[in-house]
Design an enzyme around this catalytic site. Structure first.
Site, PDB file in Angstrom:
ATOM      1  N   LYS A 270       0.833  -1.204   0.000  1.00 34.75           N
ATOM      2  CA  LYS A 270       0.000   0.000   0.000  1.00 34.75           C
ATOM      3  C   LYS A 270       0.869   1.257   0.000  1.00 34.75           C
ATOM      4  O   LYS A 270       0.664   2.181  -0.791  1.00 34.75           O
ATOM      5  CB  LYS A 270      -0.922  -0.018   1.223  1.00 34.75           C
ATOM      6  CG  LYS A 270      -2.027   1.020   1.190  1.00 34.75           C
ATOM      7  CD  LYS A 270      -2.928   0.907   2.424  1.00 34.75           C
ATOM      8  CE  LYS A 270      -3.723  -0.369   2.412  1.00 34.75           C
ATOM      9  NZ  LYS A 270      -4.614  -0.495   3.581  1.00 34.75           N
TER      10      LYS A 270
ATOM     11  N   ARG B 136      -3.653   3.194   8.614  1.00 32.42           N
ATOM     12  CA  ARG B 136      -3.951   1.876   8.024  1.00 32.42           C
ATOM     13  C   ARG B 136      -2.704   1.012   7.974  1.00 32.42           C
ATOM     14  O   ARG B 136      -1.591   1.511   7.840  1.00 32.42           O
ATOM     15  CB  ARG B 136      -4.486   2.025   6.593  1.00 32.42           C
ATOM     16  CG  ARG B 136      -5.769   2.822   6.461  1.00 32.42           C
ATOM     17  CD  ARG B 136      -6.075   3.023   4.981  1.00 32.42           C
ATOM     18  NE  ARG B 136      -7.140   3.979   4.745  1.00 32.42           N
ATOM     19  CZ  ARG B 136      -8.378   3.663   4.407  1.00 32.42           C
ATOM     20  NH1 ARG B 136      -8.726   2.403   4.276  1.00 32.42           N
ATOM     21  NH2 ARG B 136      -9.283   4.588   4.199  1.00 32.42           N
TER      22      ARG B 136
ATOM     23  N   GLY C  69      -8.245  -6.894   5.083  1.00 33.68           N
ATOM     24  CA  GLY C  69      -9.047  -6.909   6.298  1.00 33.68           C
ATOM     25  C   GLY C  69      -8.435  -7.600   7.496  1.00 33.68           C
ATOM     26  O   GLY C  69      -9.030  -7.654   8.563  1.00 33.68           O
TER      27      GLY C  69
ATOM     28  N   ARG D  27      -3.841  -1.759  -5.398  1.00 34.12           N
ATOM     29  CA  ARG D  27      -3.011  -2.962  -5.228  1.00 34.12           C
ATOM     30  C   ARG D  27      -3.425  -3.952  -6.302  1.00 34.12           C
ATOM     31  O   ARG D  27      -4.521  -3.840  -6.865  1.00 34.12           O
ATOM     32  CB  ARG D  27      -3.208  -3.567  -3.833  1.00 34.12           C
ATOM     33  CG  ARG D  27      -4.641  -3.985  -3.523  1.00 34.12           C
ATOM     34  CD  ARG D  27      -4.806  -4.384  -2.079  1.00 34.12           C
ATOM     35  NE  ARG D  27      -6.217  -4.589  -1.737  1.00 34.12           N
ATOM     36  CZ  ARG D  27      -6.677  -4.691  -0.506  1.00 34.12           C
ATOM     37  NH1 ARG D  27      -5.852  -4.606   0.518  1.00 34.12           N
ATOM     38  NH2 ARG D  27      -7.964  -4.888  -0.263  1.00 34.12           N
TER      39      ARG D  27
ATOM     40  N   SER E   4      12.729 -43.488  -8.220  1.00 30.90           N
ATOM     41  CA  SER E   4      11.518 -42.707  -7.993  1.00 30.90           C
ATOM     42  C   SER E   4      11.465 -42.402  -6.500  1.00 30.90           C
ATOM     43  O   SER E   4      11.499 -43.315  -5.681  1.00 30.90           O
ATOM     44  CB  SER E   4      10.286 -43.510  -8.411  1.00 30.90           C
ATOM     45  OG  SER E   4       9.130 -42.747  -8.168  1.00 30.90           O
TER      46      SER E   4
ATOM     47  N   CYS F 217       7.222 -39.357  -6.731  1.00 32.33           N
ATOM     48  CA  CYS F 217       5.847 -39.849  -6.850  1.00 32.33           C
ATOM     49  C   CYS F 217       5.062 -39.744  -5.547  1.00 32.33           C
ATOM     50  O   CYS F 217       3.986 -40.310  -5.429  1.00 32.33           O
ATOM     51  CB  CYS F 217       5.822 -41.289  -7.360  1.00 32.33           C
ATOM     52  SG  CYS F 217       6.618 -42.445  -6.243  1.00 32.33           S
TER      53      CYS F 217
ATOM     54  N   TYR G  87      11.022 -36.017 -13.929  1.00 36.27           N
ATOM     55  CA  TYR G  87       9.567 -35.885 -13.933  1.00 36.27           C
ATOM     56  C   TYR G  87       9.044 -35.811 -12.504  1.00 36.27           C
ATOM     57  O   TYR G  87       9.738 -36.154 -11.540  1.00 36.27           O
ATOM     58  CB  TYR G  87       8.899 -37.067 -14.665  1.00 36.27           C
ATOM     59  CG  TYR G  87       9.047 -38.399 -13.959  1.00 36.27           C
ATOM     60  CD1 TYR G  87       8.139 -38.803 -12.978  1.00 36.27           C
ATOM     61  CD2 TYR G  87      10.094 -39.266 -14.273  1.00 36.27           C
ATOM     62  CE1 TYR G  87       8.278 -40.009 -12.319  1.00 36.27           C
ATOM     63  CE2 TYR G  87      10.245 -40.480 -13.624  1.00 36.27           C
ATOM     64  CZ  TYR G  87       9.326 -40.846 -12.638  1.00 36.27           C
ATOM     65  OH  TYR G  87       9.471 -42.047 -11.981  1.00 36.27           O
TER      66      TYR G  87
END
Length: 882
Positions: A31, A101, A110, A345, A771, A838, A858
């Protein structure tokens, strides 16, 4: 530890000078940095100053004492404000009033505290009344300060003030706050002062500097409130110093019918449509919009009320979006026809909106393709994969409100946040039903399936927070009457309680009776475009964890490039399969075990054919039997007796075998590769089924690519022995089936025991792939039981012993070190050793980033996490700079 006095703690923004920049978000908060930036580009921003986040950290670290020099800098900046505005703090003729604030580097709507109209006292109230020509306006501002200051700074519950307000409204026979005249408000100010004195033991402070000092302390303190800590934990916000404090000259939206206040987004944060989206209230202050106490007007209505101001707001909206190159969430106030921008923002948005906005902004040449990939939080794709209500389903609509956050939610009613959180923990699906939500409700909001409020608009607290989480929300349903004390909701002459189930549609605003049927999502358009960009950017392959042809097909539809974990034990738990499995376990010799395993073989083969067919052309890593055998046997007397009767043996024999198989710590017991060492015939049956299924597929021109994974290896000799047995079985089946084609079946292991990672160079001599089973690896590295960790995990997170649940997001410094070491050591022996992950971590974006950085080939995750993993893998490449 307090910083030296020379540390600059306060940064001014205004026409006299602007000290901060947008790049200083870490120090000035989002802000504060944006207020400075907007001032520097000439937008109508009320002047003020920002106290740094470092000052908040020093205050909290120093036992809640202001760091040396801070208040002196604050006073100097107040003097600058007085000089720029021509007003004086505490003046009886022309008083300077400010807002105080919070504003952290990451948006937390909030969650921390705000005080408005600060500087107001008895003398200033009279002076402002004369100056503005409206004593009603001045008294309204004063009563708001006493209420807000008492609640936020001194801990006097808002309800005490509300009770006095209701009393005076009844006395003056008015229903709406804005209808109470100056005389009534004067009485209200005196009543509020008495409430303040009763609950604090002191009079309301008349010295504006005392008000300011106490308010700054309150904002600093709000950084560590339960709600702020919980919000940061839910949103995985870490590593911040604290909150900045923004002190800004007040402008007033409650000066009369030529004034107003509002909140707007430069695009629709629910759908992503390029339409100005917002709300405003006439004759109100900003908190009235966000708090949801009054239901505001859509911003398009401003055209009729103030067309010139509306056009100015549209121009500013366009300028802001072009300047920040992202959707902006802005707050504005109109004081006597003059527009002011109070903050901007980057706007929180739903997953579907994030995808559309990213794709649209690439088309508009506002951002690049790579920036678009980074703009969509990978986990937010979850929201696109959630079901929606079936338009053909029968529905009884009770009421309709504002569609504040899209999605379908079904649950029983919970009337308090605490109740929603408790019942969710017990496994119940609930809807949180409130008149309006407040920051204190954050735990229940997060726990609930959806949120329903009777007041508030599209930019209220409930709407903004729900959209940020992708949680269905319907706001402003004025036809429903909620009684929190009685735990009831009345609508259309009927009363609903905590035992009733309702459905809410966050896309239409409909509230419906009972549980409305849902349908699976349809994906395409912008989603496909984003996935295409992600796939062309990522390095990691994305596989799935799937045990059935249906799961395999679903994962393929989501873009999976193979199966990284097929758990064979899941195939044994139904119908005739479990009977044959139990027969094998209860057999007391190899011959009878093989006889029972022969019954299981066709089931395994059929399952593998289905999975290999669904994954045609892609690898399928089949994990051989992993759990201990006792998991397949019944443990109660009745079920044991039934099993004994079915197998033609005595119940005592079943009971004896169950007792024999019992282990004090089964996770570390007779399971995984240890079973295959003791009972090699189990491995032989499973490998036979894999090979026969592969041959059957190849004969139908289906390119099956199985990989055999031997679990729980801790010593190289285990893998060496079992690999040899697997290879012999492959050769025997191939010979028996007279198959002349090529069968290239890789054999590897799951690295889930720390010793396997430490000796990976020895293990790799016998493996085609590694793995990483990071669920078990995490358990054994930490010494945590995944099933029991919840008894102490909340304390560990609260006291920051752990940053995150290590079973949800990989512990990169500990467990990750073992992964990195195993990859390095394994590839020192076998240069092209294929490595993947995995465990559940394979679908977690932070864990995927780590996997990319250590060179895994992977990741594998559940089918519904596949799109998330595809996007996260692309983001990892861009963030890792590869």
């Amino acid at each position: 530890m307090a910083k030296a006095e020379s540390t600059k703690r306060v940064y001014y923004f205004g026409s006299l000078k602007t000290e901060g920049t947008r790049e200083q978000k870490t120090l000035l908060g989002g802000k504060g940095a944006n207020l400075a930036d907007m001032t520097s580009i000439g937008l109508p921003v009320p002047p003020g100053f920002t106290i740094t986040t470092q000052s908040c950290a020093d205050y909290n670290d120093g036992g809640k004492k202001f760091p040396a020099g801070l208040l002196d800098e604050v006073r100097k900046n107040v003097e600058l404000l007085e000089k720029e505005t021509g007003k004086k703090f505490g003046s009886a003729t022309d008083p300077l009033l400010v807002s105080v604030r919070s504003g952290a580097a990451a948006s937390m709507p909030g969650m921390m505290d705000t005080v408005l109209n600060l500087g107001m006292n008895d003398a200033a109230c009279e002076g402002l009344g004369k100056l503005s020509g409206s004593h009603r306006f001045a008294l309204d501002a004063y009563r708001r300060l006493i209420n807000m200051f008492g609640d936020v700074v001194m801990g006097v519950d808002h309800h005490h003030y509300e009770a006095e307000f209701d009393k005076i409204k009844r006395k003056h026979k008015v229903k709406v706050d804005t209808d109470l005249g100056a005389e009534g408000l004067r009485e209200l100010v005196e009543a509020y002062k008495k409430v303040y004195h009763k609950y604090t033991g002191e009079k309301f402070p008349q010295d504006p500097m005392i008000q300011l000092e106490k308010s700054i302390a309150a904002v600093f303190n709000s950084w560590n409130t339960d709600r702020a800590i919980l919000y940061r934990r839910i949103n995985e916000i870490t590593g911040l110093l604290g909150t900045a404090v923004n002190v800004q000259t007040m402008v007033f939206g409650n000066m009369g019918d030529d004034s107003g206040t509002g909140v707007a987004f430069t695009r629709d944060p629910s759908t992503g449509k390029n339409e100005f989206y917002g709300e405003f209230l006439i004759n109100a202050q900003g908190e009235d919009v966000v708090a949801g106490i009054r239901t505001p007007l859509p911003v398009i209505e401003m055209k009729k009320w103030k067309p010139v101001v509306h056009k100015q707001l549209i121009d500013i909206k366009n300028k802001l979006e072009k300047h920040y190159r992202d959707v902006q969430d802005l707050e504005f106030t109109i004081e006597r026809d003059k527009l002011f921008i109070l903050q901007t923002r980057n706007g929180k948005r739903t997953g579907p909106a994030a995808v559309k906005i990213a794709c649209d902004m690439v088309k508009e040449k506002l951002i690049t393709q790579n920036e678009a990939i980074l703009r969509v939080p990978a986990n937010d794709l979850n929201q696109l994969l959630l079901p929606s209500f079936d338009p053909k389903a029968k529905r009884e609509v009770l009421a309709k409100g504002l569609p504040a956050s899209p999605g379908a939610a079904v649950g029983r009613l919970a009337f308090t946040a605490e109740d929603a959180a408790d019942r969710t923990l017990e496994g119940e699906a609930v809807l949180l039903v409130r008149r309006e939500t407040s920051p204190e409700d954050v735990e229940g909001m997060h726990a609930a399936m959806g949120i329903l409020t009777s007041t508030g608009g599209m930019t209220s607290h409930a709407a903004v927070v729900a959209r940020g989480w992708g949680k269905p929300c319907v706001c402003g349903v004025s036809d429903i009457e909620i009684d929190e004390k009685k735990q009831t909701m009345k609508v259309g002459g009927k009363t609903y309680t905590a035992k009733d189930t309702l459905s809410i549609d966050g896309s239409t605003g409909e509230v419906m009776v009972g549980s409305v049927a849902t349908r699976e999502p349809t994906l395409g358009g912008d989603f496909s475009t984003l996935m295409k960009w992600a796939d062309s950017t990522r390095r990691l392959g994305i596989r799935t964890n799937a045990d059935t042809p249906a799961d395999a097909q679903r994962a393929r539809d989501f873009g999976a490039e193979g199966i990284g974990l097929c758990r064979t034990e899941h195939m044994f738990f139904e119908g005739e399969r479990i009977s044959a499995m139990r027969e094998m376990i209860l057999a007391d010799n190899e011959t009878d075990r093989r006889k029972a395993l022969k019954k299981l073989l066709p089931f395994q083969r059929k399952d593998f054919i289905g999975i290999f067919t669904a994954m045609k052309g892609f690898p399928v890593t089949v994990r051989l039997l992993d759990p201990p055998l006792h998991e397949f046997l019944p443990h109660d007397d009745k079920a044991q007796a039934e099993l004994a009767k079915k197998l033609g043996i005595k119940p005592a024999e079943v009971k004896s075998r169950v007792t024999q198989l019992h282990e004090a710590n089964p996770m570390l017991g007779h399971r995984g590769c240890r079973l295959a060492v003791t009972y090699p015939e189990i491995l032989e049956m499973q490998v036979t089924a894999i090979v026969e299924a592969t041959i059957a597929c190849k004969q139908k021109n289906i390119d099956a690519k199985p990989e055999i994974m031997i679990p729980l290896v801790g010593a190289a000799r285990e893998l060496s022995l079992l690999r040899k047995l697997a290879e012999e079985t492959i050769a025997n089946v191939k010979k028996e089936k007279e198959f002349k084609g090529k069968l290239d079946i890789a054999v590897g292991t799951m690295i889930e025991i720390p010793r396997a990672a430490l000796t990976a160079d020895e293990v790799a001599k016998h493996a085609d792939f590694f793995s990483f089973g990071t669920n078990d690896l995490t358990q054994m590295t930490f010494g945590f039981s995944r099933d029991d960790i919840n008894s102490f995990l909340p304390d560990y997170l609260e006291q920051e012993i752990l940053e995150k649940d290590p079973f949800q997001s990989l512990d990169t410094s500990g467990v990750g070190q073992l992964v990195e070491m195993a990859v390095r050591k394994g590839r020192s022996v076998t240069q092209k050793l294929k490595c993947g992950i995995c465990g559940e971590h394979g679908g977690d974006p932070a864990s995927i980033a780590f996997c990319d950085s250590v060179g895994l080939d992977y990741v594998s995750c559940s089918p519904f996490r596949v799109p998330i993993a595809r996007l996260a893998a692309a983001q990892a490449v861009l963030r890792n700079g590869k």
